[in-house]
Design a protein around this motif. Structure first.
Motif, PDB file in Angstrom:
ATOM      1  N   ALA A 196      -7.946  55.188 -20.721  1.00  0.00           N
ATOM      2  CA  ALA A 196      -7.386  55.928 -19.574  1.00  0.00           C
ATOM      3  C   ALA A 196      -7.906  57.420 -19.504  1.00  0.00           C
ATOM      4  O   ALA A 196      -8.285  57.846 -18.203  1.00  0.00           O
ATOM      5  N   LEU A 197      -8.321  57.985 -20.616  1.00  0.00           N
ATOM      6  CA  LEU A 197      -9.105  59.299 -20.575  1.00  0.00           C
ATOM      7  C   LEU A 197     -10.421  59.103 -19.855  1.00  0.00           C
ATOM      8  O   LEU A 197     -10.751  59.990 -18.986  1.00  0.00           O
ATOM      9  N   SER A 198     -10.907  58.220 -19.945  1.00  0.00           N
ATOM     10  CA  SER A 198     -12.341  57.956 -19.622  1.00  0.00           C
ATOM     11  C   SER A 198     -12.104  57.691 -18.118  1.00  0.00           C
ATOM     12  O   SER A 198     -13.239  58.062 -17.443  1.00  0.00           O
ATOM     13  N   VAL A 199     -11.161  56.916 -17.533  1.00  0.00           N
ATOM     14  CA  VAL A 199     -10.897  56.837 -16.302  1.00  0.00           C
ATOM     15  C   VAL A 199     -10.507  57.990 -15.448  1.00  0.00           C
ATOM     16  O   VAL A 199     -11.198  58.294 -14.360  1.00  0.00           O
ATOM     17  N   ALA A 205      -3.956  65.365 -20.296  1.00  0.00           N
ATOM     18  CA  ALA A 205      -2.692  64.780 -20.754  1.00  0.00           C
ATOM     19  C   ALA A 205      -3.175  63.549 -21.429  1.00  0.00           C
ATOM     20  O   ALA A 205      -2.348  63.143 -22.483  1.00  0.00           O
ATOM     21  N   TYR A 206      -4.152  62.868 -21.103  1.00  0.00           N
ATOM     22  CA  TYR A 206      -4.364  61.521 -22.001  1.00  0.00           C
ATOM     23  C   TYR A 206      -5.090  62.195 -23.451  1.00  0.00           C
ATOM     24  O   TYR A 206      -4.734  61.160 -24.281  1.00  0.00           O
ATOM     25  N   LEU A 207      -5.817  63.163 -23.351  1.00  0.00           N
ATOM     26  CA  LEU A 207      -6.335  63.729 -24.785  1.00  0.00           C
ATOM     27  C   LEU A 207      -5.414  63.946 -25.590  1.00  0.00           C
ATOM     28  O   LEU A 207      -5.321  63.567 -26.925  1.00  0.00           O
ATOM     29  N   LEU A 208      -4.340  64.553 -25.131  1.00  0.00           N
ATOM     30  CA  LEU A 208      -3.232  64.968 -25.915  1.00  0.00           C
ATOM     31  C   LEU A 208      -2.334  63.689 -26.421  1.00  0.00           C
ATOM     32  O   LEU A 208      -1.960  63.770 -27.632  1.00  0.00           O
ATOM     33  N   ALA A 244     -18.577  68.088 -15.768  1.00  0.00           N
ATOM     34  CA  ALA A 244     -17.714  67.123 -15.648  1.00  0.00           C
ATOM     35  C   ALA A 244     -18.546  65.757 -16.132  1.00  0.00           C
ATOM     36  O   ALA A 244     -17.854  64.883 -16.817  1.00  0.00           O
ATOM     37  N   VAL A 245     -19.790  65.860 -15.792  1.00  0.00           N
ATOM     38  CA  VAL A 245     -20.567  64.609 -16.277  1.00  0.00           C
ATOM     39  C   VAL A 245     -20.627  64.642 -17.843  1.00  0.00           C
ATOM     40  O   VAL A 245     -20.165  63.464 -18.259  1.00  0.00           O
ATOM     41  N   ALA A 246     -20.842  65.580 -18.401  1.00  0.00           N
ATOM     42  CA  ALA A 246     -20.913  65.465 -19.982  1.00  0.00           C
ATOM     43  C   ALA A 246     -19.582  65.203 -20.454  1.00  0.00           C
ATOM     44  O   ALA A 246     -19.401  64.410 -21.612  1.00  0.00           O
ATOM     45  N   LEU A 247     -18.425  65.499 -19.974  1.00  0.00           N
ATOM     46  CA  LEU A 247     -16.999  65.319 -20.352  1.00  0.00           C
ATOM     47  C   LEU A 247     -17.031  63.673 -20.428  1.00  0.00           C
ATOM     48  O   LEU A 247     -16.479  63.158 -21.236  1.00  0.00           O
ATOM     49  N   VAL A 261     -14.801  66.161 -26.132  1.00  0.00           N
ATOM     50  CA  VAL A 261     -14.216  66.049 -24.943  1.00  0.00           C
ATOM     51  C   VAL A 261     -13.302  67.524 -24.787  1.00  0.00           C
ATOM     52  O   VAL A 261     -13.563  67.946 -23.585  1.00  0.00           O
ATOM     53  N   LEU A 262     -12.692  67.918 -25.551  1.00  0.00           N
ATOM     54  CA  LEU A 262     -12.121  69.177 -25.225  1.00  0.00           C
ATOM     55  C   LEU A 262     -13.071  70.181 -24.862  1.00  0.00           C
ATOM     56  O   LEU A 262     -12.651  71.144 -24.191  1.00  0.00           O
TER      57      LEU A 262
END
Lengths: 113, 113, 113, 113
Positions: C29-32, C71-74, D27-30, D69-70
């Motif tokens: 979900a985070l990647s989406v 939100a998904y990361l947390l 954004a792409v790197a994320l 990611v963070l």
């Protein structure tokens, strides 16, 4: 493409990988490979990105990731019985109606093509 | 597939979209479409994910996203002059060497296939 | 951030969503959501991308997607018991060793920072 | 988090990486880092995915990707002047209205939360 699709199916079957190849996992694997393709370009300017095939190392990486993307796409379509070429032909027809060619300049490419 | 690849190129050219279609942008667009495919499956169990083609609505969505992924993959390969079928055939050959078929059970599918 | 993390956990619990919130599903979900953030930028030039906050509509979309990613990361970190701030502090320290500051110009940003 | 955000900004500035850090590239790197997090889980069952922190190697990998990611999320927010905690608080409030808690069982988690 049919031949490659069958070889991929046999490859997975011969290694006992079928239980891992749920549609969900294959879609996820496809997105991971797409990200690996993007990674090659992430810090490049648009101009640099047009030259990636000039260096043997990045050219090889591009070909490799493109192959991985297609491999998972074909395996995904195989397990769900989707004909991807039919799906694409239908999509192009719909897009030709949605985005008619106008005489004047296109103001801005629509993001949700 | 060649025919579809040419139609996609003409489609973009007729709409003046070529300046947007840098390799970087097309790779990024491919990854965005792959994520839209994944989204269909994100909360499904493996079992539910095997049944997405049974409902007309999700079946249509799957076909649509699969078409988008292939469309961007072909456009990406077109602008860089990559033959994706050749790349996949070469990759399958390399993988047949990397992952030999063993008699016994496969313990764990390798993540970096 | 702790407060938000707890609110997210209560939010999911109150709606019976916990069974869906496996680490795998939350990572997906985070990647989406990250792809939805990317989508805003996919056809923009680097210069246009610097101005997305000037338009209220794209500014709102950016804030919305950034919130979803966090939100998904947390939630992901919550279900696995990972302290994301600790993880980031440790990573910055490792990167300070891996990428020492040199006097001269940096030739090319390394892609695997 | 503010402290880490400032350290990341100094880190990039000291290495001359700012020109690469357009909002689009960040954004792409994320999204690339999110995919690397997903990759850890791609062939795991939901049950296996709940145990990734039990093995030191995968636990380290998870912490590392979560930090990446963070890091990109904070750098992205920094260059665009977005307050990510504010954005998340606002989003949680909107979601509390959109997904009211009902007495009965939740039939199906909505995919576009």
């Amino acid at each position: 493409m049919d031949v490659l699709q069958r070889r991929l199916a046999q490859f997975a079957a011969a290694r006992g990988w079928e239980p891992y190849h749920t549609p969900k996992n294959l879609a996820v694997a496809l997105s991971v490979e797409a990200a690996e393709l993007v990674e090659i370009f992430q810090w490049l300017t648009p101009e640099q990105s047009a030259k990636v095939m000039e260096e043997p190392e990045s050219a090889h990486r591009v070909a490799d990731e493109v192959a991985d993307v297609l491999a998972y796409l074909l395996q995904f379509c195989e397990v769900l019985g989707v004909d991807v070429l039919d799906a694409l032909a239908a999509k192009i027809e719909r897009n030709e109606l949605r985005f008619p060619v106008t005489g004047g300049p296109t103001p801005n490419r629509h993001s949700s093509e």
